[in-house]
Design a protein around this motif. Structure first.
Motif, PDB file in Angstrom:
ATOM      1  N   ILE A  73       0.847  -1.197   0.000  1.00  0.00           N
ATOM      2  CA  ILE A  73       0.000   0.000   0.000  1.00  0.00           C
ATOM      3  C   ILE A  73       0.879   1.242   0.000  1.00  0.00           C
ATOM      4  O   ILE A  73       0.641   2.208  -0.740  1.00  0.00           O
ATOM      5  CB  ILE A  73      -0.956  -0.026   1.207  1.00  0.00           C
ATOM      6  N   ALA A  74       1.935   1.226   0.820  1.00  0.00           N
ATOM      7  CA  ALA A  74       2.853   2.359   0.869  1.00  0.00           C
ATOM      8  C   ALA A  74       3.605   2.520  -0.443  1.00  0.00           C
ATOM      9  O   ALA A  74       3.772   3.637  -0.959  1.00  0.00           O
ATOM     10  CB  ALA A  74       3.839   2.179   2.024  1.00  0.00           C
ATOM     11  N   ARG A  75       4.052   1.410  -1.019  1.00  0.00           N
ATOM     12  CA  ARG A  75       4.827   1.484  -2.263  1.00  0.00           C
ATOM     13  C   ARG A  75       4.006   2.050  -3.407  1.00  0.00           C
ATOM     14  O   ARG A  75       4.483   2.874  -4.186  1.00  0.00           O
ATOM     15  CB  ARG A  75       5.358   0.091  -2.631  1.00  0.00           C
ATOM     16  N   ARG A  76       2.743   1.636  -3.492  1.00  0.00           N
ATOM     17  CA  ARG A  76       1.893   2.081  -4.601  1.00  0.00           C
ATOM     18  C   ARG A  76       1.228   3.439  -4.330  1.00  0.00           C
ATOM     19  O   ARG A  76       0.641   4.020  -5.243  1.00  0.00           O
ATOM     20  CB  ARG A  76       0.786   1.055  -4.870  1.00  0.00           C
ATOM     21  N   GLY A  77       1.282   3.912  -3.119  1.00  0.00           N
ATOM     22  CA  GLY A  77       0.618   5.173  -2.800  1.00  0.00           C
ATOM     23  C   GLY A  77      -0.886   5.060  -2.746  1.00  0.00           C
ATOM     24  O   GLY A  77      -1.606   6.054  -2.980  1.00  0.00           O
ATOM     25  N   ILE A  78      -1.400   3.880  -2.416  1.00  0.00           N
ATOM     26  CA  ILE A  78      -2.839   3.678  -2.316  1.00  0.00           C
ATOM     27  C   ILE A  78      -3.346   4.276  -1.004  1.00  0.00           C
ATOM     28  O   ILE A  78      -2.705   4.153   0.040  1.00  0.00           O
ATOM     29  CB  ILE A  78      -3.182   2.173  -2.379  1.00  0.00           C
ATOM     30  N   LYS A  79      -4.488   4.926  -1.050  1.00  0.00           N
ATOM     31  CA  LYS A  79      -5.142   5.431   0.141  1.00  0.00           C
ATOM     32  C   LYS A  79      -6.141   4.394   0.635  1.00  0.00           C
ATOM     33  O   LYS A  79      -6.738   3.649  -0.157  1.00  0.00           O
ATOM     34  CB  LYS A  79      -5.856   6.749  -0.127  1.00  0.00           C
ATOM     35  N   VAL A  80      -6.340   4.342   1.948  1.00  0.00           N
ATOM     36  CA  VAL A  80      -7.291   3.415   2.558  1.00  0.00           C
ATOM     37  C   VAL A  80      -8.281   4.211   3.396  1.00  0.00           C
ATOM     38  O   VAL A  80      -7.877   5.043   4.217  1.00  0.00           O
ATOM     39  CB  VAL A  80      -6.576   2.377   3.451  1.00  0.00           C
ATOM     40  N   VAL A  81      -9.564   3.951   3.176  1.00  0.00           N
ATOM     41  CA  VAL A  81     -10.640   4.633   3.909  1.00  0.00           C
ATOM     42  C   VAL A  81     -11.592   3.569   4.437  1.00  0.00           C
ATOM     43  O   VAL A  81     -12.029   2.696   3.677  1.00  0.00           O
ATOM     44  CB  VAL A  81     -11.401   5.611   2.991  1.00  0.00           C
ATOM     45  N   THR A  82     -11.921   3.625   5.717  1.00  0.00           N
ATOM     46  CA  THR A  82     -12.792   2.599   6.286  1.00  0.00           C
ATOM     47  C   THR A  82     -13.617   3.170   7.423  1.00  0.00           C
ATOM     48  O   THR A  82     -13.184   4.090   8.122  1.00  0.00           O
ATOM     49  CB  THR A  82     -11.966   1.401   6.800  1.00  0.00           C
ATOM     50  N   ASN A  83     -14.805   2.607   7.623  1.00  0.00           N
ATOM     51  CA  ASN A  83     -15.605   2.946   8.798  1.00  0.00           C
ATOM     52  C   ASN A  83     -15.534   1.847   9.847  1.00  0.00           C
ATOM     53  O   ASN A  83     -16.371   1.786  10.756  1.00  0.00           O
ATOM     54  CB  ASN A  83     -17.061   3.234   8.413  1.00  0.00           C
TER      55      ASN A  83
END
Length: 581
Positions: A73-83
């Motif tokens: 996730i860090a390498r690809r620059g993906i954002k994570v959003v969760t409830n």
């Protein structure tokens, strides 16, 4: 701000969804954001009950899903959003940070706060806010029980603010399901809270993908046509700068994305053509769908109005305990056997339990070809304010094996319930949105206040439109099963069940309108004893029905076997009606 659409991938539709979803998304097509939705009214009730027993108020396995993928996730620059933060987003954010540090990563974690208003209920009451029940109109002071949880539904601009401040992972509590998509889209495109049309489009896209495989063939009345239905994939929303979107899925995964699978989710758990959300009021009757490629459905620009001036608040309170079991009886004379069971259990339990419900499920086949065609399950459930009276339940049921109806048995391979479990009741209410303390806390403790729209919707903008019913003659063609020509999707909104019914073939639209008039629906669904609210969405060729009161005071406390009304749509499709002439 980016010119290209943001690609938001769903990785959970509810608490208990497929635990491999994050693995699948990370192995699938490139995306910008992973969005996980874990909350619903009944899951909030379950989390409230768990928190009351000393367990964490957030969804533990959501962290387990993320941890193996943090480096990538860090390498690809993906954002994570969760409830998945549930009742304790700050606690979950802290746990995520610990795992990030253990992995030696620089990912930044923020949480969204302000939804938990339980401690402020007394303050609201003193200020004259009665928190009237949305279904009954009664003030919360007359509920007669003590709330243990109260959470306001927040919009997506807390998420947007956290992402704009540099957060890589944003943990929220009770934001609306669609806000998990609207928030990242607002951040990506630089929208403000006044960009209501763009936001309405993003909310629409978010509503479609919030329930995971619901948009790719799951729970779809046309399931036989869905390839890879054994493991349908999770959806992706590509949200453009004007709020229009394309709904798709990972190419490697099962399922499909068609106009019908998207329509199914659009009609799920809505109030009517005006879909009220803290980010925007969506005019669902302006939504148009187009199949633009394999597993690609375009949602054109959607009309929006400002958000409502009020925020929905979900309040939960323990109201006692329940215990249940499943028994079986075999033909002949199932009715007589069920009546004997009722009489015997009343004899043993009446005066000790508050409610005793005995529901046979289905009917035995005539001249059955196997023992199981002759067998009818019977669900037995009892409730009480305290757990002790319910300790009589298992002995009472167990005493009937040699004294009850002939053939009395249960599933000998299933454990018998001996201990009662808590019941939670649900109270939906409204509060002025301006009373909420919607904010973001970054990993360094910085607190960010969340921007709001410059104006809120007027009563006229919020009002559901009135639709005249078909004025022509009733259908008079050969009698058919409604499901031969129509799809349906059902869900729950508090104590109400909503059912959306639509026809894929434009030639059948006028027939559907006439076949599902309010009066005909009342005859088709005698269980719907409350008021039926009916709307039409002509662009979707859909009739939308709200069956008020069918689910009692809500899914967490009613005693129906179909507790949150998921199969009401299929029940309606099984009804026989006159077909097109």
């Amino acid at each position: 701000m980016s010119a290209r659409p943001v690609r938001i991938a769903n990785v959970s539709g509810y608490l208990g969804d497929r635990v491999t979803a994050v693995d699948e998304a990370m192995a699938g097509d490139p995306v910008d954001v992973l969005m996980g939705d874990y909350l619903a009214e009944v899951t909030l009730a379950a989390l409230a009950a768990a928190a009351g027993r000393g367990r964490p108020g957030w969804v533990g396995y959501a962290l387990d899903q993320l941890v193996p993928h943090l480096p990538e996730i860090a390498r690809r620059g993906i954002k994570v959003v969760t409830n998945a933060g549930g009742f304790d987003p700050a606690g979950m954010a802290a746990a995520v940070r610990e795992k990030v540090v253990e992995a030696g990563l620089a990912l930044r974690v923020a949480h969204v706060g302000g939804d938990d208003v339980a401690a402020r209920l007394g303050e609201f009451h003193a200020e004259g806010h009665a928190l009237e029940n949305l279904d009954t109109g009664e003030p919360i002071k007359d509920w007669g029980v003590e709330p243990v949880a109260a959470n306001a539904y927040l919009g997506g601009f807390g998420i947007a603010a956290a992402l704009a401040a540099g957060a890589d992972i944003v943990v929220a509590g009770r934001v609306t399901d669609a806000s998990l998509t609207a928030g990242p889209a607002a951040w990506w495109h630089g929208w403000t809270p006044d960009d209501v049309d763009a936001l309405a489009g993003a909310v629409t896209a978010g509503h479609v993908i919030e329930c995971g495989a619901h948009a790719t063939g799951g729970n779809f009345s046309g399931f036989r046509s869905v390839p890879g239905m054994v493991r349908p994939g999770f959806p992706i929303a590509e949200v453009a700068a004007d709020g229009s979107s394309v709904i798709t899925k990972h190419a490697r995964d099962g399922g499909m994305v068609t106009v019908d699978t998207v329509t199914a989710q659009l009609l799920y758990e809505i109030q009517g053509p005006r879909y009220l959300n803290p980010d925007a009021t969506v005019h669902l009757d302006t939504v148009r769908l187009e199949q633009v490629g394999l597993d690609r459905v375009a949602i054109g620009p959607v009309t929006g109005s400002p958000p409502p001036p009020t925020a929905k608040v979900a309040v939960f309170a323990p109201i006692g305990y329940e215990i249940s079991t499943m028994l079986f009886c075999t033909a002949p004379d199932v009715a007589g056997k069920v009546e004997l069971l009722r009489a015997q259990l009343r004899d043993r339990l009446e005066g000790h339990v508050d409610q005793l419900d005995i529901t046979p499920l289905g009917v035995a086949a005539v001249d059955p070809a196997s023992q199981w065609e002759a067998t009818v399950p019977i669900r037995v459930i009892a409730t009480a304010r305290r757990p002790e009276p319910l300790l009589r339940f298992a002995p009472a049921v167990g005493s009937l094996y040699l004294q009850g109806f002939p053939g009395f048995h249960h599933d000998g391979h299933a454990p018998r319930a001996t201990e009662p479990w808590p019941r939670m009741d649900y109270w939906p209410a409204l509060l002025p949105a301006e009373l909420l303390d919607h904010h973001v806390v970054l990993d360094d403790g910085t607190r960010i206040e969340v921007p709001v729209a410059s104006r809120t919707a007027t009563p006229e903008e919020l009002a559901q439109p009135a639709h005249p019913e078909a004025s022509g003659p009733a259908p008079d063609g050969p009698v058919i099963e409604l499901g031969e020509l129509a799809h349906a999707r059902a869900g729950d909104k508090g104590g109400n069940s909503n059912v959306g019914v639509w026809v894929p073939d434009p030639a059948h639209w006028e027939w559907l309108r006439a076949a599902l008039s309010t009066e005909r629906v009342k005859r088709l669904l005698p269980e719907a004893a409350g008021r039926i609210v009916r709307h039409e969405l002509p662009h979707l060729r859909a009739v939308h029905l709200v069956l008020t009161g069918l689910l009692g005071s809500g899914g967490s406390s009613n005693l129906r076997v179909d507790q949150i009304g998921k199969s009401v749509g299929e029940y309606l499709r099984a009804k026989h009606v006159p077909g097109p002439g």
